[in-house]
Design a protein around this motif. Structure first.
Motif, PDB file in Angstrom:
ATOM      1  N   SER A   1      61.625  30.946  88.014  1.00  0.00           N
ATOM      2  CA  SER A   1      61.155  31.566  89.249  1.00  0.00           C
ATOM      3  C   SER A   1      62.114  31.269  90.397  1.00  0.00           C
ATOM      4  O   SER A   1      62.459  32.159  91.188  1.00  0.00           O
ATOM      5  N   ILE A   2      62.566  30.043  90.482  1.00  0.00           N
ATOM      6  CA  ILE A   2      63.472  29.649  91.559  1.00  0.00           C
ATOM      7  C   ILE A   2      64.830  30.335  91.394  1.00  0.00           C
ATOM      8  O   ILE A   2      65.395  30.868  92.356  1.00  0.00           O
ATOM      9  N   LYS A   3      65.344  30.363  90.158  1.00  0.00           N
ATOM     10  CA  LYS A   3      66.657  30.971  89.905  1.00  0.00           C
ATOM     11  C   LYS A   3      66.646  32.481  90.147  1.00  0.00           C
ATOM     12  O   LYS A   3      67.675  33.064  90.505  1.00  0.00           O
ATOM     13  N   ASN A   4      65.490  33.113  89.944  1.00  0.00           N
ATOM     14  CA  ASN A   4      65.389  34.559  90.147  1.00  0.00           C
ATOM     15  C   ASN A   4      65.094  34.946  91.592  1.00  0.00           C
ATOM     16  O   ASN A   4      64.912  36.122  91.896  1.00  0.00           O
TER      17      ASN A   4
ATOM     18  N   ALA B   1      56.861  26.522  91.176  1.00  0.00           N
ATOM     19  CA  ALA B   1      57.656  25.373  90.778  1.00  0.00           C
ATOM     20  C   ALA B   1      58.074  25.500  89.316  1.00  0.00           C
ATOM     21  O   ALA B   1      57.596  24.788  88.432  1.00  0.00           O
ATOM     22  N   ASP B   2      58.967  26.424  89.086  1.00  0.00           N
ATOM     23  CA  ASP B   2      59.454  26.717  87.741  1.00  0.00           C
ATOM     24  C   ASP B   2      60.920  27.130  87.872  1.00  0.00           C
ATOM     25  O   ASP B   2      61.270  27.924  88.759  1.00  0.00           O
TER      26      ASP B   2
ATOM     27  N   TYR C   1      55.966  17.931  93.181  1.00  0.00           N
ATOM     28  CA  TYR C   1      56.324  18.485  91.866  1.00  0.00           C
ATOM     29  C   TYR C   1      57.416  19.535  92.001  1.00  0.00           C
ATOM     30  O   TYR C   1      58.333  19.610  91.164  1.00  0.00           O
ATOM     31  N   PHE C   2      57.360  20.343  93.053  1.00  0.00           N
ATOM     32  CA  PHE C   2      58.396  21.347  93.289  1.00  0.00           C
ATOM     33  C   PHE C   2      59.755  20.658  93.456  1.00  0.00           C
ATOM     34  O   PHE C   2      60.766  21.082  92.887  1.00  0.00           O
ATOM     35  N   VAL C   3      59.772  19.579  94.241  1.00  0.00           N
ATOM     36  CA  VAL C   3      61.015  18.816  94.453  1.00  0.00           C
ATOM     37  C   VAL C   3      61.508  18.221  93.124  1.00  0.00           C
ATOM     38  O   VAL C   3      62.712  18.210  92.840  1.00  0.00           O
ATOM     39  N   LYS C   4      60.568  17.771  92.305  1.00  0.00           N
ATOM     40  CA  LYS C   4      60.931  17.227  90.995  1.00  0.00           C
ATOM     41  C   LYS C   4      61.586  18.285  90.114  1.00  0.00           C
ATOM     42  O   LYS C   4      62.589  18.014  89.426  1.00  0.00           O
ATOM     43  N   VAL C   5      61.049  19.507  90.133  1.00  0.00           N
ATOM     44  CA  VAL C   5      61.634  20.603  89.361  1.00  0.00           C
ATOM     45  C   VAL C   5      63.031  20.925  89.879  1.00  0.00           C
ATOM     46  O   VAL C   5      63.966  21.147  89.095  1.00  0.00           O
ATOM     47  N   LEU C   6      63.190  20.955  91.189  1.00  0.00           N
ATOM     48  CA  LEU C   6      64.512  21.206  91.760  1.00  0.00           C
ATOM     49  C   LEU C   6      65.523  20.182  91.262  1.00  0.00           C
ATOM     50  O   LEU C   6      66.668  20.519  90.925  1.00  0.00           O
TER      51      LEU C   6
ATOM     52  N   PHE D   1      54.108  28.927  97.629  1.00  0.00           N
ATOM     53  CA  PHE D   1      55.404  28.676  98.236  1.00  0.00           C
ATOM     54  C   PHE D   1      56.033  30.020  98.619  1.00  0.00           C
ATOM     55  O   PHE D   1      56.351  30.832  97.749  1.00  0.00           O
ATOM     56  N   LEU D   2      56.182  30.229  99.927  1.00  0.00           N
ATOM     57  CA  LEU D   2      56.684  31.496 100.461  1.00  0.00           C
ATOM     58  C   LEU D   2      58.110  31.274 100.948  1.00  0.00           C
ATOM     59  O   LEU D   2      58.338  30.628 101.974  1.00  0.00           O
ATOM     60  N   LEU D   3      59.071  31.810 100.209  1.00  0.00           N
ATOM     61  CA  LEU D   3      60.491  31.554 100.468  1.00  0.00           C
ATOM     62  C   LEU D   3      61.104  32.606 101.381  1.00  0.00           C
ATOM     63  O   LEU D   3      61.098  33.803 101.083  1.00  0.00           O
ATOM     64  N   TYR D   4      61.647  32.133 102.504  1.00  0.00           N
ATOM     65  CA  TYR D   4      62.496  32.947 103.368  1.00  0.00           C
ATOM     66  C   TYR D   4      63.915  32.384 103.272  1.00  0.00           C
ATOM     67  O   TYR D   4      64.098  31.166 103.214  1.00  0.00           O
TER      68      TYR D   4
END
Length: 345
Positions: A75-78, A71-72, A147-152, A55-58
């Motif tokens: 990781s997302i919060k940081n 998907a953690d 799964y990423f959406v579920k973590v969100l 997952f490459l976030l821009y």
């Protein structure tokens, strides 16, 4: 025993025709996934380790370089991900890569009109395989996105209705799998010329269909039959709104270029002129972001009637815009498989 059980979850446990992986669930080679008309042979998708979904976030803060996130929650919060924004996942197709320019170009245009979490999904480990295998590997990609959406949702309180998944070719069906595994809770899926081989006229479970999200819109640009015309995209209607620009089979620019030269499209995984129609949907969607009223489409019984000027007026409910602003159409979910035509320059 506990150690063996843990290892089996991490590596995948095969039981007959089913394989299961920790977090993303199980996969089978039973019908309708394989061994049926249109999907010959009996095989399973490769493991998550092989497919290697990244997952490459821009974001508006890092438009020129991506952040790799997983998907953690930590990781997302940081990262630069913000829960106050919509999230748009972009999934490439066969032989392609998430680092190809067309994905980041969509993100760049999005940043001009909105604040957004733009996530390019890279699965080159699974896409750069034989086509039959890649068509199975999209199940892993879809499950990883789900799964990423579920973590969100579970860790950040982020609603799946704020998620939009955009997929090209095989990526459109990966988007459908993500939606199916999210029980249709994702806000929107956009299919950019969904792949025909192994998906046309198959069971709705294995392909993109209108139940995969609250709203599903589709752009068809290469809808000629794969045999004998080598049309890579579906002609089947698989969304709430199905758009067929220029009739959906032959795009004007591609026709003129094919007549004069062998075209190098300068895109990894799409270097031959015969893929031009299949790729034009990427141009149309990218351009539509900056042209809110640039792709007006009209309901019509056929493209023949449309070209005969029998359908150039909008009904009382108005006409939709093909591309990014299709979700502004008031009748977008009033029915499924609504068909619209338009001409492009």
């Amino acid at each position: 025993m506990i150690l063996l059980w843990t290892i089996s979850l991490l590596l995948g446990t095969v039981a007959g025709t089913e394989v299961c992986y920790d977090k993303i669930g199980c996969f089978t080679d039973n019908a309708p996934w394989s061994g049926v008309s249109g999907r010959p042979g009996k095989s399973l998708p490769k493991s998550p380790q092989v497919v290697n979904t990244r997952f490459l976030l821009y974001t508006n803060e890092n438009q020129g370089s991506y952040q790799v996130i997983v998907a953690d929650a930590s990781s997302i919060k940081n990262s630069n991900f913000k829960t106050s924004r919509k999230t748009r996942f972009i999934i490439h197709g066969f032989t392609d890569t998430g680092e190809n320019s067309w994905l980041s170009n969509i993100c760049k245009n999005l940043f001009k009109v909105e604040s957004v979490n733009c996530i390019c999904v890279d699965w080159k480990g699974g896409s750069q395989a034989s086509y039959p295998q890649a068509s199975l590997n999209i199940q892993i990609v879809g499950a990883e996105v789900a799964y990423f959406v579920k973590v969100l949702q579970s860790s950040l309180g982020y609603s799946p209705s704020n998620v939009h998944v955009i997929g090209h070719s095989l990526g459109a069906h990966a988007a459908g799998e993500a939606g199916r595994r999210s029980s249709g809770a994702i806000g929107r899926i956009t299919g950019l010329d969904p792949a025909e081989p192994y998906f046309q006229d198959t069971d709705a479970l294995v392909r993109l269909d209108p139940t995969d999200a609250k709203f599903v819109d589709v752009i068809h640009t290469d809808a000629s039959p794969f045999v004998p015309n080598l049309g890579f995209g579906m002609s089947q209607n698989v969304g709430h709104l199905d758009f067929f620009p220029n009739g959906g089979k032959s795009m004007p620019e591609c026709k003129s270029r094919l007549a004069t030269e062998t075209v190098d499209l300068e895109e990894k995984g799409a270097r031959f002129s015969l893929t031009c129609n299949h790729l034009k949907c990427l141009d149309y969607y990218t351009e539509s972001i900056l042209a809110p009223n640039g792709f007006t489409a009209y309901p019509c019984a056929s493209y023949t009637d449309f070209t005969a000027n029998k359908c150039k007026t909008c009904p009382s409910g108005g006409c939709p815009q093909m591309g990014h602003y299709a979700d502004k159409f008031s009748g977008k979910t009033s029915a499924v498989n609504q068909v619209f035509y338009l001409k492009t320059a």
